[in-house]
Design an enzyme around this catalytic site. Structure first.
Site, short mmCIF file in Angstrom:
data_model
loop_
_atom_site.label_atom_id
_atom_site.label_comp_id
_atom_site.label_asym_id
_atom_site.label_seq_id
_atom_site.Cartn_x
_atom_site.Cartn_y
_atom_site.Cartn_z
CG ASP A 21 98.29 17.36 -13.42
OD1 ASP A 21 98.39 18.17 -12.83
OD2 ASP A 21 99.83 16.98 -13.94
CG ASP A 63 103.34 19.06 -14.90
OD1 ASP A 63 103.49 19.66 -13.59
OD2 ASP A 63 103.28 18.69 -15.48
CG HIS A 71 110.23 18.33 -15.73
ND1 HIS A 71 109.39 16.65 -14.60
CD2 HIS A 71 109.16 18.81 -15.41
CE1 HIS A 71 108.12 16.63 -15.47
NE2 HIS A 71 107.58 17.47 -14.84
CE LYS A 112 100.60 18.11 -10.36
NZ LYS A 112 101.71 17.45 -11.79
CB CYS A 163 100.50 13.36 -12.30
SG CYS A 163 102.19 14.71 -12.99
ZN LIG Z 1 105.43 17.71 -16.37
#
Ligand SMILES: [Zn+2]
Length: 211
Positions: A21, A63, A71, A112, A163
């Protein structure tokens, strides 16, 4: 593939570099900018440039949100809910420009979080680097690594306490020999970084400090 390559593959574990990420929205100036994110992006680019040949695969996770439900929140708590970030195919979801010069050395992208929070890169599925839409047809990261006979992973990126942590814990849980290179990560909540790294050590992750 030559016999020589096959034999060396039999002897040495195949190791992948997983870049978690390192996206514009997680670096300074982004929707969820992390202090030190850009420096991490620059340092990772150097490692990729100098050491890509030592890995059997160099991968990036992203992401990649379309509608991830709670979220996102207009009143985020910055623990379980967050401002909008990393919207699919938008500039905030792109890898930081410091990575541009090594983009050709990053072999695969795993995305993801299309419709729910997804902190672990192991929730990501293989996608074409230039694909814009959600793609649920690619293999999951863990399956892809096993198919490639990878048994060891080095994990770097953003953010240490979210993450990177989740990706490392999943890597261990799935049986990979797992290393986190701590200087190549940065935390959302810097005050939590030391305890997160200790949690990873306790879970049998190797936490490596360079130099
Ligand atoms: Zn996120």
């Amino acid at each position: 593939m030559s016999q020589e390559v096959t034999e060396s593959a039999d002897r040495a574990p195949l190791r992948a570099l997983i870049i978690v990420d390192v996206q514009n929205d997680f670096c300074e100036g982004g929707a969820l900018g992390i202090t030190g994110g850009e420096a991490v992006a620059t340092a990772i680019a150097t490692v990729v440039r100098e050491r890509a040949d030592s890995y059997s695969a160099v991968l990036a996770t992203q992401d990649w949100h379309i509608d991830p439900g709670p979220h996102f929140s207009p009143t985020p708590d910055f623990t379980n809910s967050w401002p909008e970030h990393c919207l699919a195919a938008q500039p905030g979801a792109a890898l930081h420009p410091a990575m541009d010069e090594v983009a050709g050395l990053i072999g695969q992208h795993f995305r993801k979080g299309h419709f729910a929070a997804a902190y672990s890169g192991f929730e990501g599925r293989l996608a074409a680097a230039d694909a814009h839409a959600a793609d649920e047809s690619g293999p999951l990261l863990g399956d892809w690594l096993r198919d490639a006979n990878v048994t060891a992973v080095d994990i770097v990126g953003l953010a240490t306490d979210y993450c990177v942590r989740a990706t490392a814990l999943d890597a261990i849980a799935q049986g990979f020999d797992t290393t986190v290179i701590s200087q190549l990560t940065a935390a959302v909540h810097q005050e939590n970084a030391a305890s997160v790294l200790q949690e990873l050590r306790d879970a049998r992750v190797t936490v490596l400090s360079l130099g």
